[in-house]
Design a protein around this motif. Structure first.
Motif, PDB file in Angstrom:
ATOM      1  N   ARG A  19     -13.237 -11.797  -1.149  1.00 17.09           N
ATOM      2  CA  ARG A  19     -12.009 -11.747  -1.956  1.00 17.09           C
ATOM      3  C   ARG A  19     -12.046 -10.049  -2.456  1.00 17.09           C
ATOM      4  NH1 ARG A  19     -11.561 -13.183  -6.636  1.00 17.09           N
ATOM      5  NH2 ARG A  19      -9.467 -13.049  -6.921  1.00 17.09           N
ATOM      6  N   LEU A  20     -13.382  -9.736  -3.229  1.00 16.41           N
ATOM      7  CA  LEU A  20     -13.390  -8.457  -3.706  1.00 16.41           C
ATOM      8  C   LEU A  20     -13.498  -7.502  -2.530  1.00 16.41           C
ATOM      9  CD1 LEU A  20     -16.129  -9.163  -6.417  1.00 16.41           C
ATOM     10  CD2 LEU A  20     -13.772  -8.720  -6.738  1.00 16.41           C
ATOM     11  N   GLU A  21     -14.123  -7.570  -1.391  1.00 20.47           N
ATOM     12  CA  GLU A  21     -13.993  -6.620  -0.251  1.00 20.47           C
ATOM     13  C   GLU A  21     -12.294  -6.688   0.062  1.00 20.47           C
ATOM     14  OE1 GLU A  21     -15.618  -6.367   4.372  1.00 20.47           O
ATOM     15  OE2 GLU A  21     -16.411  -7.829   3.038  1.00 20.47           O
ATOM     16  N   THR A  22     -11.691  -7.639   0.067  1.00 17.79           N
ATOM     17  CA  THR A  22     -10.233  -7.583   0.361  1.00 17.79           C
ATOM     18  C   THR A  22      -9.516  -6.319  -0.476  1.00 17.79           C
ATOM     19  OG1 THR A  22     -10.049  -9.508   1.294  1.00 17.79           O
ATOM     20  CG2 THR A  22      -7.904  -8.346   0.505  1.00 17.79           C
ATOM     21  N   TYR A  23      -9.871  -6.683  -1.768  1.00 16.06           N
ATOM     22  CA  TYR A  23      -9.439  -5.678  -2.906  1.00 16.06           C
ATOM     23  C   TYR A  23      -9.855  -4.177  -2.551  1.00 16.06           C
ATOM     24  CZ  TYR A  23      -7.662  -9.360  -6.146  1.00 16.06           C
ATOM     25  OH  TYR A  23      -7.207 -10.342  -6.793  1.00 16.06           O
ATOM     26  N   GLN A  24     -11.046  -4.168  -2.377  1.00 19.87           N
ATOM     27  CA  GLN A  24     -11.615  -2.946  -2.127  1.00 19.87           C
ATOM     28  C   GLN A  24     -11.026  -2.111  -1.033  1.00 19.87           C
ATOM     29  OE1 GLN A  24     -15.646  -2.304  -2.169  1.00 19.87           O
ATOM     30  NE2 GLN A  24     -15.707  -0.404  -0.963  1.00 19.87           N
ATOM     31  N   ASN A  25     -10.884  -2.743   0.003  1.00 20.05           N
ATOM     32  CA  ASN A  25      -9.866  -2.344   1.358  1.00 20.05           C
ATOM     33  C   ASN A  25      -8.525  -1.917   0.919  1.00 20.05           C
ATOM     34  OD1 ASN A  25     -12.228  -2.973   3.154  1.00 20.05           O
ATOM     35  ND2 ASN A  25     -11.423  -4.884   3.695  1.00 20.05           N
ATOM     36  N   TRP A  26      -8.153  -2.881  -0.033  1.00 21.03           N
ATOM     37  CA  TRP A  26      -6.685  -2.315  -0.344  1.00 21.03           C
ATOM     38  C   TRP A  26      -6.496  -1.132  -1.136  1.00 21.03           C
ATOM     39  CZ3 TRP A  26      -3.617  -6.306  -3.906  1.00 21.03           C
ATOM     40  CH2 TRP A  26      -1.953  -6.028  -3.954  1.00 21.03           C
ATOM     41  N   LEU A  27      -7.630  -0.893  -1.957  1.00 23.26           N
ATOM     42  CA  LEU A  27      -7.631   0.135  -2.840  1.00 23.26           C
ATOM     43  C   LEU A  27      -7.762   1.443  -1.866  1.00 23.26           C
ATOM     44  CD1 LEU A  27      -9.645  -0.973  -5.892  1.00 23.26           C
ATOM     45  CD2 LEU A  27      -7.206  -0.109  -5.864  1.00 23.26           C
ATOM     46  N   GLU A  28      -8.985   1.221  -0.965  1.00 21.45           N
ATOM     47  CA  GLU A  28      -9.222   2.536  -0.066  1.00 21.45           C
ATOM     48  C   GLU A  28      -7.818   2.855   0.911  1.00 21.45           C
ATOM     49  OE1 GLU A  28     -12.621   0.908   2.059  1.00 21.45           O
ATOM     50  OE2 GLU A  28     -13.913   1.476   0.492  1.00 21.45           O
ATOM     51  N   ARG A  29      -7.112   1.764   1.268  1.00 21.94           N
ATOM     52  CA  ARG A  29      -5.868   2.226   2.172  1.00 21.94           C
ATOM     53  C   ARG A  29      -5.219   2.898   1.058  1.00 21.94           C
ATOM     54  NH1 ARG A  29      -6.762  -3.181   4.195  1.00 21.94           N
ATOM     55  NH2 ARG A  29      -4.872  -3.940   2.832  1.00 21.94           N
ATOM     56  N   THR A  30      -4.640   2.354   0.055  1.00 18.86           N
ATOM     57  CA  THR A  30      -3.627   3.131  -0.777  1.00 18.86           C
ATOM     58  C   THR A  30      -4.342   4.547  -1.048  1.00 18.86           C
ATOM     59  OG1 THR A  30      -3.221   0.842  -2.021  1.00 18.86           O
ATOM     60  CG2 THR A  30      -2.597   3.080  -3.163  1.00 18.86           C
ATOM     61  N   GLY A  31      -5.578   4.814  -1.465  1.00 15.29           N
ATOM     62  CA  GLY A  31      -6.014   6.036  -1.531  1.00 15.29           C
ATOM     63  C   GLY A  31      -5.813   6.925  -0.409  1.00 15.29           C
ATOM     64  N   ASN A  32      -5.984   6.477   0.876  1.00 14.38           N
ATOM     65  CA  ASN A  32      -5.931   7.089   2.010  1.00 14.38           C
ATOM     66  C   ASN A  32      -4.422   7.612   2.085  1.00 14.38           C
ATOM     67  OD1 ASN A  32      -8.796   6.989   2.751  1.00 14.38           O
ATOM     68  ND2 ASN A  32      -8.394   5.324   3.867  1.00 14.38           N
ATOM     69  N   SER A  33      -3.522   6.658   2.066  1.00 14.48           N
ATOM     70  CA  SER A  33      -2.153   6.948   1.949  1.00 14.48           C
ATOM     71  C   SER A  33      -1.770   8.084   0.935  1.00 14.48           C
ATOM     72  CB  SER A  33      -1.413   5.452   1.783  1.00 14.48           C
ATOM     73  OG  SER A  33      -0.169   5.989   1.472  1.00 14.48           O
ATOM     74  N   HIS A  34      -2.235   7.938  -0.297  1.00 11.54           N
ATOM     75  CA  HIS A  34      -1.922   8.976  -1.233  1.00 11.54           C
ATOM     76  C   HIS A  34      -2.455  10.248  -0.898  1.00 11.54           C
ATOM     77  CE1 HIS A  34      -0.504   5.916  -3.950  1.00 11.54           C
ATOM     78  NE2 HIS A  34      -1.544   5.757  -4.800  1.00 11.54           N
TER      79      HIS A  34
END
Length: 285
Positions: A192-207
């Motif tokens: 679950r936490l790995e999914t959260y981290q991937n979500w944050l990383e994708r959001t950061g890359n998009s930013h």
């Protein structure tokens, strides 16, 4: 203060008149306000995204701290499972089994300490504080752009290993299944936490991409603004020069007219004098 306000109002009223007087069209008084407003909005978005990126990095660091803690818990549970397998054999002596129980309880205590002592910025993370009400991370430049992390309790009670024991054969045999269930809970939480981290990383890359595009747009608009100001400056200079030439032409015409009028008046005056002299001499002449 009232006097200053009045002076400010008077100056604001006189500004368009002053611009007309020096040759500026009135529609150029606030001509650049719209472009400036757009640039300010873009600049605010870029700065907001920079702060959001910091929040995202903090969120990723927080998750990584939890992942390290879960890795330690996973190792402890795996060691407890191995002790349970060892203690489930009657080949052990009473002393051996007592030692297994002692080691088993130490690992149990270590897991509980990890669950209460894992912190980020003085916030306990895996003690159950964020099971229902998640931990919010603001990940955007605008209101409401949050990611909410729900983090499960990783204490011995939540993992259902608080009553596990290997002091007797039957307890040790049951503990094997108990440890398997606990390992599954920890593995699920790590996923679950790995999914959260991937979500944050994708959001950061998009930013990152968005910020690059906004900064390019900002630079482009600034360049356009500079060019527009240069063009306006040239137009103003040409306009003012034309107005000055027009005033000079009008002054020359006025002077020529005045000179011609003076000459005409002088000629008329001379003619009148001559007529007067003729009249004074009489008809006999």
């Amino acid at each position: 203060m009232d006097g200053d306000k009045m002076m400010g109002k008077r100056s604001a009223k006189k500004l368009p008149i002053l611009r007309i007087a020096i040759g500026y069209p009135i529609n150029q008084v606030d001509g650049e306000a719209g472009g400036l407003a757009i640039l300010e909005k873009i600049h605010a978005q870029v700065r907001g995204l920079h702060i959001a990126m910091k929040n995202i990095q903090d969120g990723i660091a927080l998750i990584q701290i939890i992942q390290e803690a879960l890795n330690e818990i996973h190792v402890c549970i795996q060691n407890m499972r191995e002790l349970a397998i060892e203690a489930a054999s009657d080949t052990l002596t009473v002393t051996d089994r007592e030692q297994c129980e002692l080691d088993f309880q130490k690992l149990q205590y270590q897991i509980q300490c990890i669950s209460t002592d894992t912190h980020f910025n003085k916030k306990a993370l895996i003690n159950g504080d964020y099971v229902d009400g998640g931990l919010k991370i603001h990940v955007g430049a605008n209101s409401g752009q949050n990611i909410e992390l729900h983090i499960n309790d990783m204490g011995v009670r939540a993992l259902a290993i608080d009553h596990a024991s290997v002091g007797l054969w039957e307890y040790a045999d049951q503990a094997i299944n108990t440890m398997d269930a606990a390992l599954n809970k920890v593995s699920y939480e790590r996923t679950r936490l790995e999914t959260y981290q991937n979500w944050l990383e994708r959001t950061g890359n998009s930013h990152q991409k968005t910020m690059a595009q906004l900064q390019d747009t900002e630079l482009h608009l600034q360049d356009i603004g500079v060019r527009i100001r240069e063009i306006k400056s040239r137009i103003r200079h040409t306009y003012v020069a034309n107005k000055r030439m027009e005033r000079i032409r009008l002054k020359l015409i006025l002077r020529i007219s005045q000179t011609m009028l003076v000459l005409h008046m002088q000629k008329a005056h001379t003619t009148v004098k001559a007529l007067e002299q003729v009249m004074m001499k009489g008809p006999e002449h």
